[in-house]
Design a protein around this motif. Structure first.
Motif, mmCIF file in Angstrom:
data_model
loop_
_atom_site.group_PDB
_atom_site.id
_atom_site.type_symbol
_atom_site.label_atom_id
_atom_site.label_comp_id
_atom_site.label_asym_id
_atom_site.label_seq_id
_atom_site.Cartn_x
_atom_site.Cartn_y
_atom_site.Cartn_z
ATOM 1 N N THR A 192 0.854 -1.190 0.000
ATOM 2 C CA THR A 192 0.000 0.000 0.000
ATOM 3 C C THR A 192 0.888 1.237 0.000
ATOM 4 O O THR A 192 1.768 1.377 0.839
ATOM 5 N N ILE A 246 2.874 7.042 -6.781
ATOM 6 C CA ILE A 246 4.064 6.670 -7.550
ATOM 7 C C ILE A 246 4.356 7.809 -8.521
ATOM 8 O O ILE A 246 3.847 7.843 -9.627
ATOM 9 N N HIS A 247 5.147 8.757 -8.081
ATOM 10 C CA HIS A 247 5.407 9.917 -8.923
ATOM 11 C C HIS A 247 6.663 9.702 -9.765
ATOM 12 O O HIS A 247 7.294 8.650 -9.709
ATOM 13 N N MET A 306 3.530 5.444 -14.748
ATOM 14 C CA MET A 306 2.960 6.732 -14.335
ATOM 15 C C MET A 306 1.512 6.870 -14.788
ATOM 16 O O MET A 306 0.689 7.462 -14.104
ATOM 17 N N ALA A 307 1.221 6.287 -15.953
ATOM 18 C CA ALA A 307 -0.134 6.389 -16.480
ATOM 19 C C ALA A 307 -1.140 5.601 -15.630
ATOM 20 O O ALA A 307 -2.341 5.807 -15.724
ATOM 21 N N LEU A 308 -0.632 4.703 -14.772
ATOM 22 C CA LEU A 308 -1.542 4.006 -13.862
ATOM 23 C C LEU A 308 -2.091 4.999 -12.831
ATOM 24 O O LEU A 308 -3.126 4.774 -12.220
ATOM 25 N N GLY A 309 -1.358 6.084 -12.645
ATOM 26 C CA GLY A 309 -1.815 7.134 -11.719
ATOM 27 C C GLY A 309 -2.039 6.631 -10.309
ATOM 28 O O GLY A 309 -3.057 6.924 -9.688
ATOM 29 N N ILE A 310 -1.077 5.868 -9.801
ATOM 30 C CA ILE A 310 -1.255 5.263 -8.476
ATOM 31 C C ILE A 310 -1.026 6.296 -7.382
ATOM 32 O O ILE A 310 0.000 6.955 -7.344
ATOM 33 N N ARG A 311 -2.023 6.412 -6.521
ATOM 34 C CA ARG A 311 -1.990 7.461 -5.511
ATOM 35 C C ARG A 311 -1.752 6.918 -4.114
ATOM 36 O O ARG A 311 -1.793 5.710 -3.886
ATOM 37 N N LEU A 338 -2.656 11.433 -22.786
ATOM 38 C CA LEU A 338 -2.797 10.387 -21.779
ATOM 39 C C LEU A 338 -2.695 10.975 -20.371
ATOM 40 O O LEU A 338 -3.494 10.687 -19.493
ATOM 41 N N PHE A 339 -1.707 11.858 -20.199
ATOM 42 C CA PHE A 339 -1.520 12.437 -18.863
ATOM 43 C C PHE A 339 -2.542 13.533 -18.562
ATOM 44 O O PHE A 339 -3.081 13.598 -17.470
ATOM 45 N N MET A 369 -5.789 12.609 -17.046
ATOM 46 C CA MET A 369 -5.861 11.956 -15.743
ATOM 47 C C MET A 369 -6.480 12.885 -14.705
ATOM 48 O O MET A 369 -6.432 14.102 -14.844
ATOM 49 N N ASP A 403 -5.888 13.100 -11.257
ATOM 50 C CA ASP A 403 -5.032 13.633 -10.213
ATOM 51 C C ASP A 403 -4.192 14.809 -10.733
ATOM 52 O O ASP A 403 -3.596 14.729 -11.813
ATOM 53 N N TYR A 461 -1.372 16.036 -9.852
ATOM 54 C CA TYR A 461 0.056 15.774 -10.037
ATOM 55 C C TYR A 461 0.314 15.114 -11.393
ATOM 56 O O TYR A 461 1.179 15.540 -12.154
ATOM 57 N N PHE A 462 -0.451 14.048 -11.681
ATOM 58 C CA PHE A 462 -0.212 13.315 -12.929
ATOM 59 C C PHE A 462 -0.605 14.140 -14.149
ATOM 60 O O PHE A 462 0.037 14.078 -15.192
ATOM 61 N N ARG A 503 2.123 16.262 -15.448
ATOM 62 C CA ARG A 503 3.247 15.596 -16.141
ATOM 63 C C ARG A 503 3.158 15.717 -17.652
ATOM 64 O O ARG A 503 4.112 15.456 -18.363
ATOM 65 N N ASN A 552 4.434 1.553 7.141
ATOM 66 C CA ASN A 552 3.239 0.813 7.522
ATOM 67 C C ASN A 552 3.535 -0.164 8.646
ATOM 68 O O ASN A 552 2.660 -0.829 9.163
#
Lengths: 87, 538
Positions: free
Chosen positions: A9, A16-17, A53-58, B114-115, B118, B120, B122-123, B126, B301
């Motif tokens: 997690t 994931i920047h 990055m395109a997964l945009g995981i936060r 693509l970016f 999005m 968010d 932040y993304f 990009r 964690n």
């Protein structure tokens, strides 16, 4: 062949920047195994910066990382360590 | 005069002539029936050249804005060589038999979309990085050089500014910049902040302003075009004051912390992570008076391992190269919570299960941290202090555990240095029995934030109590004075590491009490140094 996998997690404030995604890609290339990151329905090869990055995981999102190949044991171990230390 | 509101990246003022920075419009010509072999070759060459440019930019940025901020160019280099990006360019060149410029432009646009689609923020931001990378490739392919020459000092305005452009601009001639696009989170904004350049984003810029006088007021986020003389005078004064103060303070960067009558004071910095060490070194503090180890626990964690902690403590000790580093052991609880500790809900967290109280009831967690600290002490000068002490027995118990750790390390032949042991004085109880506590330890460090809140019984998080929260309350100052006296009687050195340590209205009073060390946030080091150097204790 069995697949090594772990869940993680994200605790990083942004997610994931770009910078860790870049380091992740670099690290992944040290192994022969195919490493993938799954977030919900989406999946990307960990060695591909833009795709990850395109997964945009936060922050707070759970991901599943899988490694498959001759050095999957070590790859999974090192990657888990990487995630814990950086993300 | 026109006043236009934007969002300020930095609260500073700039006055000067406006210069409209127009990017050469990228005109992409699609050339059909091109030879894929030739085009692929051109593409590979351009990638190599772009990599070289980005390496150069990375090095320039490292020197000017530090490694962390330079990382954006490393990311650009990786985007440039990203396999998906490359695959797309190669596919277009081979599949459509078109020129490399066109293939790069199409690929760049697709990845940008693509970016930017999005959610968010932040993304989304990009997309600008992808565009920067694609524009670079395109420029190289069309055989153009980069041009970022500014002829005279100007305030630059542009629709948008890429991170690479920001770094390349000649800082001596860049008074400030104003852009229409860009967010406060963009890499460009971060770079501007680090380079200390006054900048506004979100201002609808107009080409016809080129050559006009203008002023940026970073405090209000306003751009004044053709400012009237009064406005200009006001802003110029604001600017001159701030600059003069900064300049004078910076002159103190490498000066000693000595009073006019020759007494040397230990001026230390407080840090909350490894990154803060840079500022401590930059302003030449004599040591670190408070290393908040909590971040190691809060970022995780689960409990950080001994190895993880050891690596961080060792790194800080090495960076400080022999200067003292005082590590405060785990101070979690109250307003700092980590879920895996499972501390549970408390009616009164400030008076609750926290800090040393957790350490003494979960000795394994505590000993893991102590082992990491002792092992790191072989690589520099490390001291350790325990937070939230109220009773003598707590200190004795903590010392026993520290002795156990030393014994275990010795029996395993693991080296460690000599580590001074100290405590935080932040409860009224500890202050009142400081004469007894002083016999147990090598030093005291007064944590004023908690000491004030516990002494005055005022919750510092409660806004309604603001007028009752008086850091200069006589009760607090008397306690501090007593702590200094009882510490010195027993040969303990006494420092202050709370926010009050940076309160320059009290510096003289503290020094007169005999306080040996002041540890402050790196941002205040120079101001406190100035105050110390201006104090005469005779």
């Amino acid at each position: 062949m069995l697949v090594k996998e772990f869940r993680y997690t994200i605790t990083d404030k942004i997610g994931i920047h770009a910078r860790p995604a870049g380091e992740l890609a670099k690290l992944t290339k040290e192994f022969q195994s195919r490493v993938k990151i799954r977030a919900g329905e989406k999946e990307a090869a960990a060695g591909r910066l833009m795709a990850v990055m395109a997964l945009g995981i936060r922050n707070g999102q759970e991901i599943v990382v899988t490694a498959e190949g001759p050095d999957e044991e070590r790859a999974a171990e090192r990657l888990e360590e990487f995630f814990r230390n950086n993300l | 005069m026109e006043g236009i509101k934007g969002k300020a990246i930095l609260g500073r003022v700039a006055v000067g002539k406006l210069f409209y920075y127009k990017k050469e419009k990228r005109q992409v010509r699609r050339v059909g029936d091109a030879d894929p072999g030739t085009e692929l070759h051109r593409y590979e060459d351009a990638v190599r050249a772009a990599e070289q440019e980005l390496l150069g930019l990375y090095e320039k940025a490292c020197r000017e804005v530090g490694e962390v901020n330079a990382a954006v160019f490393e990311v650009h280099r990786m985007m440039l060589t990203d396999e998906d990006y490359r695959d797309s360019v190669v596919n277009i060149i081979e599949g459509q038999r078109v020129n490399a410029e066109y293939a790069v432009a199409v690929t760049g646009d697709n990845f940008q979309k693509l970016f930017s689609s999005m959610e968010d923020e932040y993304f989304k931001a990009r997309a600008a990085d992808v565009k920067d990378v694609s524009d670079r490739l395109h420029r190289i392919l069309s055989g153009q050089e980069e041009s970022h020459g500014l002829l005279e000092p100007v305030i630059l305005m542009a629709k948008d500014l890429a991170p690479s452009e920001t770094v390349q601009l000649d800082k001596k001639k860049l008074l400030g910049f104003v852009t229409e696009q860009g967010s406060l989170n963009s890499h460009t904004a971060i770079l501007a902040r680090t380079m200390n350049i006054p900048a506004l984003v979100g201002v609808p810029v107009r080409e016809e302003w080129d050559g006009h006088m203008a002023a940026i007021d970073g405090e209000t986020g306003t751009l004044y075009v053709d400012p009237d003389p009064e406005t200009l005078a006001l802003l110029e004064e604001k600017q001159a004051c701030a600059e003069e103060k900064r300049r004078l303070l910076l002159e103190l960067k490498d000066k000693d912390d000595v009073t006019l009558d020759g007494k040397r004071i230990k001026l230390y910095g407080n840090i909350g992570s490894v990154a803060d060490v840079a500022a401590v070194l930059r302003y030449n503090a004599a040591g670190i008076g408070l290393f908040r180890s909590e971040f190691l626990y809060l970022e995780k964690n689960t409990y950080p391992t001994e190895e993880e902690q050891f690596a961080v403590y060792k790194q800080v000790a090495e960076m400080m190269a022999g200067r003292e580093v005082i590590i405060r052991t785990l101070d979690i609880g109250a307003d700092k919570q980590a879920e895996y500790f499972a501390l549970g809900h408390e009616e009164n967290p400030a008076l609750g299960y926290r800090a040393i109280r957790i350490c003494l009831t979960k000795p394994e967690i505590f000993k893991t941290q102590l082992r990491a600290i002792y092992r790191a002490s072989a690589f520099g000068t490390i001291s350790v202090m325990f937070p939230m002490v109220a009773s003598v027995w707590e200190v004795k118990r903590a010392k026993e555990l520290a002795a156990e750790v030393r014994g275990e390390l010795e029996s395993h032949g693991i080296p460690f240095g000599s580590v001074s042991l100290g405590i935080m004085i932040e409860t009224p109880a500890a202050a009142v029995i400081s004469d007894r506590l002083a016999r147990e330890v090598d030093f005291f460090s007064i944590g004023t934030n908690d000491l004030i809140q516990y002494t005055l019984a005022v919750d510092r998080q409660n806004e309604r109590l603001e007028e009752f929260y008086d850091p200069h309350h006589e009760a607090v100052l008397r306690l501090i004075e007593y702590v200094v006296r009882s510490g010195h009687t027993a040969g303990c050195s006494v420092g202050i590491c709370g926010e009050l340590g940076a309160d320059t209205a009290l510096t003289e009073r503290f020094l007169r009490m005999g306080v040996d060390e002041l540890s402050v946030s790196p941002a205040f080091l120079l101001e406190v140094r100035e105050r110390i150097r201006g104090t005469d204790l005779r």
